[in-house]
Design an enzyme around this catalytic site. Sequence first.
Site, PDB file in Angstrom:
ATOM      1  N   SER A   1      -4.189  12.528   7.711  1.00 48.66           N
ATOM      2  CA  SER A   1      -5.143  11.361   8.106  1.00 48.66           C
ATOM      3  C   SER A   1      -6.401  12.039   8.463  1.00 48.66           C
ATOM      4  O   SER A   1      -7.142  12.668   7.754  1.00 48.66           O
ATOM      5  CB  SER A   1      -4.420  10.611   9.259  1.00 48.66           C
ATOM      6  OG  SER A   1      -5.091   9.337   9.431  1.00 48.66           O
TER       7      SER A   1
ATOM      8  N   ASP B   1      -1.073   3.345   1.327  1.00 46.72           N
ATOM      9  CA  ASP B   1      -1.563   3.546   2.298  1.00 46.72           C
ATOM     10  C   ASP B   1      -2.497   2.755   3.217  1.00 46.72           C
ATOM     11  O   ASP B   1      -3.582   2.237   2.545  1.00 46.72           O
ATOM     12  CB  ASP B   1      -1.946   5.147   2.456  1.00 46.72           C
ATOM     13  CG  ASP B   1      -2.241   5.688   3.881  1.00 46.72           C
ATOM     14  OD1 ASP B   1      -2.698   5.055   4.911  1.00 46.72           O
ATOM     15  OD2 ASP B   1      -2.005   6.843   3.637  1.00 46.72           O
TER      16      ASP B   1
ATOM     17  N   HIS C   1       1.676   5.162   5.760  1.00 48.81           N
ATOM     18  CA  HIS C   1       0.762   6.177   6.087  1.00 48.81           C
ATOM     19  C   HIS C   1       1.208   7.498   5.754  1.00 48.81           C
ATOM     20  O   HIS C   1       2.023   8.108   6.558  1.00 48.81           O
ATOM     21  CB  HIS C   1       0.102   5.916   7.231  1.00 48.81           C
ATOM     22  CG  HIS C   1      -1.319   6.751   7.742  1.00 48.81           C
ATOM     23  ND1 HIS C   1      -2.230   6.992   6.635  1.00 48.81           N
ATOM     24  CD2 HIS C   1      -1.672   7.296   8.790  1.00 48.81           C
ATOM     25  CE1 HIS C   1      -3.295   7.661   7.275  1.00 48.81           C
ATOM     26  NE2 HIS C   1      -2.869   7.889   8.534  1.00 48.81           N
TER      27      HIS C   1
END
Length: 515
Positions: free
Chosen positions: A231, A457, A485
């Site tokens: 991320s 995602d 995610h």
Amino acid sequence: MSAGKVLRRHRHRLFLTAAASIATLLLSSCSVLAPDAPVKISAAPEVVGDVPAELLDFYTQSVTWSSCNGGFQCAEVDVPMNYEDPAKDSIKLAVTRLPATGKRLGAMLVNPGGPGGSGVSMVKDGAKSYFSDKLRGAYDVVGFDPRGVQASAGVKCLDDAQMDAARQVPFNPSTDAGLARAEDETKRQTELCKKNSGPVLEYIDTVSSAKDMDILRAIVGDAALNYMGFSYGTKLGATYAGLFPARVGKFSLDGAMDPSLDIDQVSMGQAVGFENALRAWAKDCLGTNECPVTGTVDEAMAQIRDLQAVYTATPQETPAGRVVTGTEFTGGLAFGMYSTDLWEPLRGALKQAFAGDASGMLLLADFSADRDSDGKYQSNTAAAFTSINCLDYPMNSDIAHMREQAVALEEASPTFGKLLSFSGLSCKYWPHQATGNPAPISATGAGPILVVGTTGDPATPYGWAEALATQLDSAVLVTWNGDGHTAYGRANECLTSTVDAYFVDGKVPASGTSC
């Protein structure tokens, strides 16, 4: 696995949720050591490489690694507070590693995301489950708290009671009165951030953290940095690659962010991503016997938004006496999108909420905020998230612009758009100007870099992975066809073996590999 265990498992991988929104603010080679023997180590000159003279003492500092239970080793590493004036002040970074269990190839730094996620917590709480036996056999897994996060000169804004109070006050910036109230509260909290954090608040930007990573590279004894970022950690890793392309070793950027996007574009991408993810959840839910919504996917979405509107208009008190606002309700929904492991707990929480008790939705929101049942917040993620983003992104706090953006967000995402709107308000009164400048990163000269994207995602949409893979000169795009995610540590064997073969066997997958 119980709902509680599922929630705890996902707490320690902290990811980018709502882009600096008002909702967020309110609220030498190192061999394996004997675990009981503190050892002091300095980096060898051939590992340090060619670095500026004024930084040499940081790269060659002597670092003591000590046992910190469970086979982990912990240390503190000095880095400059301000890289423009490194001799003036320094800060200490908290670092933890789990030594390789087999034939060691080097160290692998990890970052769980955020911004504001603790790499120390990720390693201590999850290294043995996130990373495969093959990967842990070959690499020391090294987690660090980036500057401003937790034990690394962690910034502080609100105490626990203030956090609870801020999260439970409803705001509606779409009205003049609501906007004035939100501005007053933002200004008050910004002053607390400034007062409670001190001078480090000015220097916790992503570029400075990337420079810290190069010092850590030398400290762990590697001439090239091996790194796995998730991320926001992909933005941190890409930034490092852009600054130090010749020092890029094995790199995996999983759940990729697009560093060229401004904050409005980030918010829009996430708004659409979360809306699509909730539709995927609804489709799955309707195929079960315990689904709290009925009919078609569109009808199910409408039922959820009708319930959301109830909490937005009239915050509800739980049996425990806490209040659930529309923001908290939506935050619980958003957290449920991070992994398919959370889909069942979300079904239960929504069933409870439809029956008049939003305790389950509040529990999801609490886990997202890292709040325990005793009212203690286990990290400074919310404060660090806002503080880092206010330095990384120039924010437009013009009222007309924010309201226009809010309308666009709600059109694109009727469920989540409001949560992501009014980003500029978070940093309107910030004491330090943004130093970041969103732009593409090419990292010319770097070795092959894996960019991993998940098609479903919600927080870092797949298109961002495609964009980053296009920008980086040496990128290889690897796709996981799944929901939730990021991928590594929760995807399928194809994805795990592809990444492991790259790190351990040096096998670079074909670009476009899909799992």
